[in-house]
Write an enzyme that holds these catalytic residues in place. Structure first.
Site, PDB file in Angstrom:
ATOM      1  N   ASP A 108       0.841  -1.198   0.000  1.00 50.53           N
ATOM      2  CA  ASP A 108       0.000   0.000   0.000  1.00 50.53           C
ATOM      3  C   ASP A 108       0.875   1.247   0.000  1.00 50.53           C
ATOM      4  O   ASP A 108       2.040   1.196   0.420  1.00 50.53           O
ATOM      5  CB  ASP A 108      -0.874   0.041   1.267  1.00 50.53           C
ATOM      6  CG  ASP A 108      -1.756  -1.170   1.386  1.00 50.53           C
ATOM      7  OD1 ASP A 108      -2.051  -1.790   0.359  1.00 50.53           O
ATOM      8  OD2 ASP A 108      -2.130  -1.505   2.529  1.00 50.53           O
TER       9      ASP A 108
HETATM   10  N1  URA Z   1      -1.245  -6.063   3.581  1.00 45.49           N
HETATM   11  C1  URA Z   1      -1.697  -4.793   3.693  1.00 45.49           C
HETATM   12  O1  URA Z   1      -2.718  -4.527   4.301  1.00 45.49           O
HETATM   13  N2  URA Z   1      -0.977  -3.828   3.126  1.00 45.49           N
HETATM   14  C2  URA Z   1       0.177  -4.031   2.458  1.00 45.49           C
HETATM   15  O2  URA Z   1       0.801  -3.083   1.967  1.00 45.49           O
HETATM   16  C3  URA Z   1       0.634  -5.362   2.365  1.00 45.49           C
HETATM   17  C4  URA Z   1      -0.100  -6.362   2.934  1.00 45.49           C
END
Ligand code: URA
Length: 259
Positions: free
Chosen positions: A106
């Protein structure tokens, strides 16, 4: 294609070190296009030269593998949509047109992101069927509860109704708001949604390993390193989650605690 040194070409594609390659050259054991090469700093064309070291052909491969320690604020896609792309962090000398991030973190997430032009490898490490697990360390708003261990082991149900594959989770010793979690699938915002499903909230998240590849402590946020082909082989090797947590909790909790 720019020429590269013979010892660099061979060391990136085999287990041989530069000093072993130099020694083999000295003994006339390395040929390029059929001719013995006595000097390991000879420049060769990595795409066209036929290199044989001690009787074994060293195959040319044009795949590139870069490990980025992703900082916050960058998006894991090839174009700038919701922010600058992680590809902007790849140094000029490592860039090729066909690079893409193998997997997503993310925009707010941190840590290990593989950038490559090898579609097959990317597929292998992302497919839940291949069981290439990724380990994350998370910072939680509320203290970790031991009941999470069984809930996650049995496949937690997200608020959307989706059920996750079983995963391992463990509190970082003496840090009740930090935990390690290991998973091998990659649903959208999965780790954040898993903790939301047990009424907690992830305020910071960092991926610390992909398969057998551990984010090196010396790689700062925003920095990249090129992986050697032999390092890439480690990607599909499993890590022992409990041993990993014991060995690396100090290093990674010190980084995440200040986020
Ligand atoms: N899970 C998440 O919620 N965010 C990420 O960036 C990676 C795995």
């Amino acid at each position: 294609m720019p020429l590269i040194r013979l010892d660099k070409y061979i060391s990136q594609r085999s287990q041989l070190t530069r000093s072993q390659i130099k020694a083999l050259c000295g003994r006339g054991k390395i040929t390029v296009d059929g001719a013995v090469v006595k000097s390991s700093d000879t420049k060769i064309d990595p795409e066209r030269s036929v290199v044989v070291a001690d009787g074994s052909r060293i195959l040319a491969r044009s795949e590139r593998y870069i490990l980025l320690n992703k900082p916050e604020g960058y998006v894991s896609s090839t174009d700038d949509g919701d922010g600058p792309s992680v590809l902007e962090l790849v140094p000029e000398e490592l860039r090729t047109k066909d690079l893409f991030p193998a997997g997503r973190l993310d925009k707010d997430s941190l840590g290990a992101l593989l950038i490559t032009n090898d579609g097959e490898l990317a597929h292998n490490i992302l497919s839940p069927k291949r069981h290439v697990s990724k380990i994350y360390i998370v910072k939680l708003d509320r203290p970790f509860q031991n009941k999470y261990i069984d809930i996650f082991k049995n496949g937690v149900e997200l608020r959307s109704g989706e059920v996750c594959l079983p995963v391992k989770v463990k509190m970082v010793e003496n840090c009740e708001k930090l935990a390690f979690i290991e998973l091998s699938e990659g649903k959208y915002h999965q780790v954040r949604r898993m903790f939301a499903a047990v009424d907690n909230h992830v305020s910071a998240l960092m991926r610390v390993s992909v398969g057998g590849l551990i984010l090196p402590e010396k790689l700062g946020f925003g920095q990249c390193m090129e992986l050697l082909h032999k390092d890439v082989e480690n990607l599909e090797k499993p890590l022992d989650f409990d041993a990993f947590c014991r060995e690396f909790s100090g290093v990674f909790s010190a980084i995440l605690i200040n986020k």
